[in-house]
Design an enzyme around this catalytic site. Structure first.
Site, PDB file in Angstrom:
ATOM      1  N   LYS A 288       0.824  -1.177   0.000  1.00  0.00           N
ATOM      2  CA  LYS A 288       0.000   0.000   0.000  1.00  0.00           C
ATOM      3  C   LYS A 288       0.871   1.244   0.000  1.00  0.00           C
ATOM      4  CE  LYS A 288      -3.608  -2.251   2.686  1.00  0.00           C
ATOM      5  NZ  LYS A 288      -4.190  -2.402   4.010  1.00  0.00           N
ATOM      6  N   GLY A 289       2.007   1.156   0.638  1.00  0.00           N
ATOM      7  CA  GLY A 289       2.841   2.334   0.841  1.00  0.00           C
ATOM      8  C   GLY A 289       3.301   3.027  -0.410  1.00  0.00           C
TER       9      GLY A 289
ATOM     10  N   ARG B 141       0.129   7.053   7.269  1.00  0.00           N
ATOM     11  CA  ARG B 141       0.382   7.048   5.825  1.00  0.00           C
ATOM     12  C   ARG B 141       0.126   8.423   5.204  1.00  0.00           C
ATOM     13  NH1 ARG B 141       1.009   1.889   3.746  1.00  0.00           N
ATOM     14  NH2 ARG B 141      -0.072   0.234   4.864  1.00  0.00           N
TER      15      ARG B 141
ATOM     16  N   PHE C 201      12.789   3.691  12.070  1.00  0.00           N
ATOM     17  CA  PHE C 201      11.472   3.332  11.561  1.00  0.00           C
ATOM     18  C   PHE C 201      10.753   4.608  11.142  1.00  0.00           C
ATOM     19  CE2 PHE C 201       7.128   1.857  11.401  1.00  0.00           C
ATOM     20  CZ  PHE C 201       7.289   0.650  10.745  1.00  0.00           C
TER      21      PHE C 201
ATOM     22  N   ASP D  91       3.635   3.392   6.857  1.00  0.00           N
ATOM     23  CA  ASP D  91       2.789   3.357   8.041  1.00  0.00           C
ATOM     24  C   ASP D  91       3.437   2.631   9.204  1.00  0.00           C
ATOM     25  OD1 ASP D  91       1.102   0.387   8.403  1.00  0.00           O
ATOM     26  OD2 ASP D  91       2.367   0.700   6.640  1.00  0.00           O
TER      27      ASP D  91
ATOM     28  N   GLU E  15       8.418   1.469  -5.398  1.00  0.00           N
ATOM     29  CA  GLU E  15       8.318   1.016  -4.011  1.00  0.00           C
ATOM     30  C   GLU E  15       8.520   2.202  -3.079  1.00  0.00           C
ATOM     31  OE1 GLU E  15       7.244  -0.744  -1.691  1.00  0.00           O
ATOM     32  OE2 GLU E  15       8.409  -2.589  -1.717  1.00  0.00           O
ATOM     33  N   ASP E  16       7.935   2.112  -1.883  1.00  0.00           N
ATOM     34  CA  ASP E  16       8.114   3.190  -0.915  1.00  0.00           C
ATOM     35  C   ASP E  16       9.467   3.118  -0.225  1.00  0.00           C
ATOM     36  OD1 ASP E  16       7.478   0.920   0.582  1.00  0.00           O
ATOM     37  OD2 ASP E  16       5.857   1.869   1.701  1.00  0.00           O
TER      38      ASP E  16
ATOM     39  N   ASP F 237      14.589  -1.946   2.652  1.00  0.00           N
ATOM     40  CA  ASP F 237      15.543  -2.079   3.753  1.00  0.00           C
ATOM     41  C   ASP F 237      16.289  -3.402   3.659  1.00  0.00           C
ATOM     42  OD1 ASP F 237      13.502  -3.698   4.893  1.00  0.00           O
ATOM     43  OD2 ASP F 237      12.932  -2.162   6.310  1.00  0.00           O
TER      44      ASP F 237
ATOM     45  N   LYS G  38      17.382   2.027   2.661  1.00  0.00           N
ATOM     46  CA  LYS G  38      18.192   1.829   3.869  1.00  0.00           C
ATOM     47  C   LYS G  38      19.279   0.796   3.543  1.00  0.00           C
ATOM     48  CE  LYS G  38      14.574   2.321   7.399  1.00  0.00           C
ATOM     49  NZ  LYS G  38      13.938   1.600   8.523  1.00  0.00           N
TER      50      LYS G  38
END
Length: 176
Positions: free
Chosen positions: A41-42, A163, A150, A157, A97-98, A101, A129
């Site tokens: 969703k991000g 979000r 984080f 989110d 992609e958001d 990591d 990251k």
């Protein structure tokens, strides 16, 4: 325990960097059509803002993969929650992609997509990251490298909250 959000990247910084990345993608894809796959969703906030700045033709599809649940750390188990609606064969695909990591989710996803025979396959992320990487992933377009904290906002989110923040913030957990 309650959460406090500290601004890491302002709305203006995010917008300026998306414009910069879009200009590079426009140059790299000149004369081609991009088939953009937004990772839900991000990724939807970033994908929409990026697409608005692209001058090359764009078609869209959406995919949802998960390795987090409601935690702040990846579970390491990747599952496809929603698959694509359209075939990829012969298309110039840009996965949006958001955040990347550990690299587990994107490594898995890119293998799945490669098996579907796109003409080309590239990866664009809002946040990266690299110090958290446990699986190597080639990122073609990255807006920001960030520290191992984080983060939320601009689609990211914590337990489905935050979000909608127009900036990128760090979640600080405070004692009540």
């Amino acid at each position: 325990m309650r959460e406090n959000i500290k601004v890491l990247l302002s709305e203006e910084e995010v917008s300026a960097k998306i414009q910069e990345i879009a200009a590079q993608i426009n140059k790299d894809y000149e004369g081609k059509q991009i088939h953009m796959i937004c990772v839900l969703k991000g990724g939807v906030f970033f994908a929409c803002e990026l697409a608005k700045r692209l001058t090359v033709p764009v078609s869209f599809d959406f995919m949802s993969v998960s390795s987090y649940g409601d935690d702040t750390k990846s579970s390491g188990v990747v599952r496809i929650v929603k698959d694509l609606d359209q075939p990829l064969e012969g298309k110039d695909v840009l996965v949006v992609e958001d955040i990347i990591d550990s690299g587990r989710t994107l490594s898995y996803l890119l293998k799945v997509l490669t098996d579907r025979n796109p003409k080309s396959l590239h990866l664009c992320t809002l946040l990266d990251k690299p110090e958290r990487r446990v699986v190597d992933v080639d990122v073609d377009y990255s807006c920001f490298n960030i520290p191992d904290e984080f983060v939320v906002g601009f689609g990211l989110d914590y337990a489905q909250k935050y979000r909608n923040l127009p900036y990128i913030g760090v979640v600080e957990f405070l004692e009540d």
